[in-house]
Scaffold this active site. Structure first.
Site, PDB file in Angstrom:
ATOM      1  N   ILE A  47       6.653  -2.186  -4.145  1.00  0.00           N
ATOM      2  CA  ILE A  47       6.765  -3.282  -5.111  1.00  0.00           C
ATOM      3  C   ILE A  47       8.031  -4.096  -4.862  1.00  0.00           C
ATOM      4  CG2 ILE A  47       7.110  -3.782  -7.570  1.00  0.00           C
ATOM      5  CD1 ILE A  47       5.363  -1.190  -7.957  1.00  0.00           C
ATOM      6  N   HIS A  49      10.252  -5.721  -6.815  1.00  0.00           N
ATOM      7  CA  HIS A  49      10.585  -5.807  -8.237  1.00  0.00           C
ATOM      8  C   HIS A  49      11.192  -7.166  -8.562  1.00  0.00           C
ATOM      9  CE1 HIS A  49       9.744  -1.604  -9.006  1.00  0.00           C
ATOM     10  NE2 HIS A  49      10.412  -1.283  -7.912  1.00  0.00           N
ATOM     11  N   VAL A 171      21.635  11.096  15.503  1.00  0.00           N
ATOM     12  CA  VAL A 171      23.109  11.107  15.572  1.00  0.00           C
ATOM     13  C   VAL A 171      23.596  12.471  15.098  1.00  0.00           C
ATOM     14  CG1 VAL A 171      25.212  10.085  14.624  1.00  0.00           C
ATOM     15  CG2 VAL A 171      23.246   8.631  15.165  1.00  0.00           C
ATOM     16  N   ARG A 310      13.908   9.449  -2.837  1.00  0.00           N
ATOM     17  CA  ARG A 310      14.858   8.378  -3.157  1.00  0.00           C
ATOM     18  C   ARG A 310      16.262   8.845  -2.771  1.00  0.00           C
ATOM     19  NH1 ARG A 310      11.572   9.578  -7.476  1.00  0.00           N
ATOM     20  NH2 ARG A 310      10.347   7.936  -8.436  1.00  0.00           N
ATOM     21  N   CYS A 442     -11.993   8.602  13.313  1.00  0.00           N
ATOM     22  CA  CYS A 442     -11.394   7.709  14.327  1.00  0.00           C
ATOM     23  C   CYS A 442     -10.263   8.356  15.126  1.00  0.00           C
ATOM     24  CB  CYS A 442     -10.899   6.418  13.693  1.00  0.00           C
ATOM     25  SG  CYS A 442      -9.562   6.631  12.513  1.00  0.00           S
TER      26      CYS A 442
HETATM   27  C1  LIG Z   1       9.162   7.308  -4.682  1.00  0.00           C
HETATM   28  C2  LIG Z   1       9.844   6.030  -4.288  1.00  0.00           C
HETATM   29  C3  LIG Z   1       9.405   4.810  -4.790  1.00  0.00           C
HETATM   30  C4  LIG Z   1      10.054   3.637  -4.467  1.00  0.00           C
HETATM   31  N1  LIG Z   1       9.518   2.443  -4.848  1.00  0.00           N
HETATM   32  C5  LIG Z   1      10.145   1.289  -4.527  1.00  0.00           C
HETATM   33  C6  LIG Z   1       9.582   0.045  -4.872  1.00  0.00           C
HETATM   34  O1  LIG Z   1       8.466  -0.038  -5.355  1.00  0.00           O
HETATM   35  N2  LIG Z   1      10.293  -1.065  -4.626  1.00  0.00           N
HETATM   36  C7  LIG Z   1      11.535  -1.025  -4.063  1.00  0.00           C
HETATM   37  O2  LIG Z   1      12.169  -2.062  -3.943  1.00  0.00           O
HETATM   38  N3  LIG Z   1      12.052   0.138  -3.636  1.00  0.00           N
HETATM   39  C8  LIG Z   1      11.372   1.287  -3.834  1.00  0.00           C
HETATM   40  N4  LIG Z   1      11.866   2.478  -3.401  1.00  0.00           N
HETATM   41  C9  LIG Z   1      13.102   2.470  -2.615  1.00  0.00           C
HETATM   42  C10 LIG Z   1      12.848   2.031  -1.189  1.00  0.00           C
HETATM   43  O3  LIG Z   1      11.766   2.715  -0.637  1.00  0.00           O
HETATM   44  C11 LIG Z   1      14.122   2.329  -0.404  1.00  0.00           C
HETATM   45  O4  LIG Z   1      15.191   1.686  -1.047  1.00  0.00           O
HETATM   46  C12 LIG Z   1      14.070   1.831   1.027  1.00  0.00           C
HETATM   47  O5  LIG Z   1      12.917   2.256   1.682  1.00  0.00           O
HETATM   48  C13 LIG Z   1      15.302   2.373   1.734  1.00  0.00           C
HETATM   49  O6  LIG Z   1      15.244   2.019   3.075  1.00  0.00           O
HETATM   50  P1  LIG Z   1      16.352   2.555   4.064  1.00  0.00           P
HETATM   51  O7  LIG Z   1      16.154   1.822   5.333  1.00  0.00           O
HETATM   52  O8  LIG Z   1      17.687   2.504   3.412  1.00  0.00           O
HETATM   53  O9  LIG Z   1      16.046   4.112   4.206  1.00  0.00           O
HETATM   54  P2  LIG Z   1      14.980   4.895   5.114  1.00  0.00           P
HETATM   55  O10 LIG Z   1      13.678   4.221   5.146  1.00  0.00           O
HETATM   56  O11 LIG Z   1      14.998   6.304   4.641  1.00  0.00           O
HETATM   57  O12 LIG Z   1      15.593   4.801   6.568  1.00  0.00           O
HETATM   58  C14 LIG Z   1      16.688   5.562   6.984  1.00  0.00           C
HETATM   59  C15 LIG Z   1      16.487   5.884   8.449  1.00  0.00           C
HETATM   60  O13 LIG Z   1      17.627   6.585   8.922  1.00  0.00           O
HETATM   61  C16 LIG Z   1      17.183   7.499   9.902  1.00  0.00           C
HETATM   62  N5  LIG Z   1      18.198   8.542  10.074  1.00  0.00           N
HETATM   63  C17 LIG Z   1      18.623   9.425   9.153  1.00  0.00           C
HETATM   64  N6  LIG Z   1      19.526  10.274   9.684  1.00  0.00           N
HETATM   65  C18 LIG Z   1      19.677   9.909  10.978  1.00  0.00           C
HETATM   66  C19 LIG Z   1      20.458  10.417  12.054  1.00  0.00           C
HETATM   67  N7  LIG Z   1      21.259  11.482  11.928  1.00  0.00           N
HETATM   68  N8  LIG Z   1      20.364   9.814  13.263  1.00  0.00           N
HETATM   69  C20 LIG Z   1      19.537   8.743  13.435  1.00  0.00           C
HETATM   70  N9  LIG Z   1      18.769   8.241  12.451  1.00  0.00           N
HETATM   71  C21 LIG Z   1      18.834   8.803  11.230  1.00  0.00           C
HETATM   72  C22 LIG Z   1      15.880   8.030   9.329  1.00  0.00           C
HETATM   73  O14 LIG Z   1      15.055   8.607  10.319  1.00  0.00           O
HETATM   74  C23 LIG Z   1      15.281   6.787   8.699  1.00  0.00           C
HETATM   75  O15 LIG Z   1      14.360   6.141   9.533  1.00  0.00           O
HETATM   76  C24 LIG Z   1      11.203   3.674  -3.661  1.00  0.00           C
HETATM   77  C25 LIG Z   1      11.630   4.894  -3.111  1.00  0.00           C
HETATM   78  C26 LIG Z   1      10.926   6.055  -3.402  1.00  0.00           C
HETATM   79  C27 LIG Z   1      11.321   7.332  -2.763  1.00  0.00           C
END
Ligand SMILES: Cc1cc2nc3c(=O)[nH]c(=O)nc-3n(C[C@H](O)[C@H](O)[C@H](O)COP(=O)(O)OP(=O)(O)OC[C@H]3O[C@@H](n4cnc5c(N)ncnc54)[C@H](O)[C@@H]3O)c2cc1C
Length: 480
Positions: A47, A49, A171, A310, A442
């Site tokens: 979403i 938001h 990392v 989260r 598939c």
């Molecule tokens: C249940 C749920 C519902 C949500 N609903 C919403 C919503 O509707 N709308 C909204 O705006 N937000 C929502 N969120 C929040 C949103 O999904 C996140 O804020 C967003 O996906 C975060 O993205 P990111 O890139 O920070 O983290 P991530 O997608 O977790 O990416 C972090 C990356 O770092 C990598 N990584 C970690 N450690 C290492 C390492 N040591 N070395 C190399 N790579 C590493 C991982 O593999 C990963 O790919 C929701 C979250 C959850 C869990």
């Protein structure tokens, strides 16, 4: 030596990489997984938001509202499915009017348009809501987006503009050097860089600790969901929320950009960052809560359950700043919801406000903001699809019967700059395997396509991470 290395190719790292690619900088984007967007980015409510809910003056409020406004242009540039369908927060008890009026005040402070609706108005807009509904809060700027496409296409755009992507690159250590950092990877190699951007999601506190920054902690909070098949267009037309609580935005019902429906998420702190298991008791509670809003949710249409974690920070707001330990190390951490909605604004904030303060940003005149659009046969009318298939028969060879995905659509993803290497990566990009049979029919054909493309044996094709093959041995050989 890289100018900037981003750790984490989720949607946040992906959009930061894309934003940096518009400047003359040498940028690396690294992820431990075999694909981009394989963590929280692929397991959320999807979403965008509106932003009426976060505490006024917080980074969450600012970046959510700014990010929301960027989605129309961003999704047009990156060929991402997005719909500004609006959200409805339902009032089920008379006592809840007080809370909803506080939300109206909050919306005003955050500069988000909202409208209070009567019970009759809500029932007219959403015929399937609980007939006892007393009213609702309409936030017309809320939307739904395809988060897999957003992340993959942002990385593709960044790579096309010159960013280097390193997958399967966990990392495990960061050392300070005279001109920056040396990042040690589990695969034995290392990356030298002047700046580090820590966008590692639920592991961002562990990454920060590698330079001795203990200023925050991430407490993973699990959310479990049901996914319903696309059984009927318009079962709900908006994102349907209950009133938010201190546990979050509550258990919602929403359509997805592909016509499915999501019901969830739960909200429980968990001890482990590695388990994404769902459980009966939590899902039962999700179901009970959701049916208070929409009593007739057809749970016989559930095709799977899933969960996401989260990255809830100890600081209660997004952490987006230079580390106090080293100003060349930038934390982009604690990006829990509304992190997806905020992600384009987070990327601009990091590049313009934080990197721009330290480095002279010179435009990369060769960079493009758009990717070449994909071919989407399902969006074409009959005549256009017939013409496409006569010229490119692979678009008439249906691989996934549930979602009607052709071999042509799978092949086009393989020829892009952020290509899939696994069955799951194809599923995320094309929806092959996403439907009612969940890949039962598939999957073998997807394996053949991957094996042919990468010139490997089908037993070497992984489901997801390296070393997760679906086929163990050649069945004809073993029958001999
Ligand atoms: C249940 C749920 C519902 C949500 N609903 C919403 C919503 O509707 N709308 C909204 O705006 N937000 C929502 N969120 C929040 C949103 O999904 C996140 O804020 C967003 O996906 C975060 O993205 P990111 O890139 O920070 O983290 P991530 O997608 O977790 O990416 C972090 C990356 O770092 C990598 N990584 C970690 N450690 C290492 C390492 N040591 N070395 C190399 N790579 C590493 C991982 O593999 C990963 O790919 C929701 C979250 C959850 C869990």
């Amino acid at each position: 030596m890289y100018d900037i290395t981003i750790i984490g190719a989720g949607v946040v790292g992906a959009l930061i990489a894309r934003e940096l690619s518009f400047y003359q900088l040498k940028v690396a984007l690294i992820d431990k997984d075999s694909d981009v967007g394989n963590a929280t980015t692929m397991a959320n409510s999807a979403i965008v938001h509106s932003g009426y809910d976060p505490a006024p003056n917080s980074l969450k409020a600012k970046l959510n509202v700014e990010g929301n406004a960027m989605f129309d242009q961003l999704c047009a540039e990156l060929d991402v499915n997005f719909g500004r369908i609006g959200s409805l927060t339902l009032v089920m008890e008379d006592e809840q009017w007080l809370v909803i009026r506080q939300l109206v005040d909050r919306a005003k402070e955050n500069n988000v348009p909202v409208t209070l609706l009567s019970g009759d108005e809500v029932r007219q807009m959403e015929p399937n809501v609980n007939p006892m509904v007393k009213g609702g809060l309409l936030a017309p700027t809320a939307g739904i987006v395809n988060p897999f496409q957003l992340c993959v296409h942002a990385v593709e755009n960044a790579v096309d503009n010159g960013v280097n992507l390193f997958l399967n690159s966990e990392v495990i250590g960061i050392e300070k050097t005279s001109d920056g950092f040396s990042i040690d990877l589990k695969n034995g190699s290392s990356i030298d860089t002047k700046y580090v951007i820590n966008a590692a999601g639920i592991y961002s506190d562990k990454i920060a600790m590698m330079i001795g920054d203990n200023s925050f902690k991430i407490n993973p909070r699990k959310g479990e969901y049901y996914v319903l098949d696309h059984f009927g267009f318009g079962f709900v037309n908006h994102v349907i929320f209950p009133l938010p609580t201190d546990k979050g935005k509550g258990i919602l019902i929403t359509p997805t950009t592909s016509g499915n429906y999501l019901v969830g998420p739960s909200s429980e702190f968990v001890d482990t960052r590695s388990s994404l298991a769902t459980d009966m008791a939590t899902l039962k509670a999700v179901r009970e809560s959701a049916t208070q809003l929409i009593p007739s949710i057809p749970f016989n249409q559930v095709i799977r359950t899933f969960s996401g974690l989260r990255a809830t920070p100890s600081t209660h707001d997004f952490i987006i700043s230079e580390s106090k330990v080293d100003g060349h190390f930038i934390n982009v951490a604690g990006i829990e919801s509304p992190g997806l909605a905020s992600s384009p604004a987070i990327a601009k904030y990091v590049v313009n406000k934080l990197i721009g303060k330290q480095l002279l940003l010179v435009k990369n005149e060769l960079a493009s903001r758009s990717i070449k659009p994909y071919i989407h046969p399902l969006n074409m009318d009959f005549a256009a699809r017939e013409k496409l298939i006569s010229e490119h028969p692979e678009f008439g060879d249906i691989i996934c019967n549930c979602e009607k995905i052709s071999r042509g659509e799978i092949l086009q993803t393989l020829n892009r700059s952020c290509p899939p290497h696994s069955i799951k990566a194809i599923k995320k990009r094309t929806r092959a395997g996403f439907g009612r049979c969940q890949g039962g029919f598939c999957q073998t054909r997807v394996i053949s396509i991957l094996a042919d493309f990468y010139k490997i044996d089908p037993t070497e094709v992984d489901y997801d991470e390296k070393g997760t093959p679906v086929l163990i041995e050649d069945s004809k050989e073993s029958a001999k």
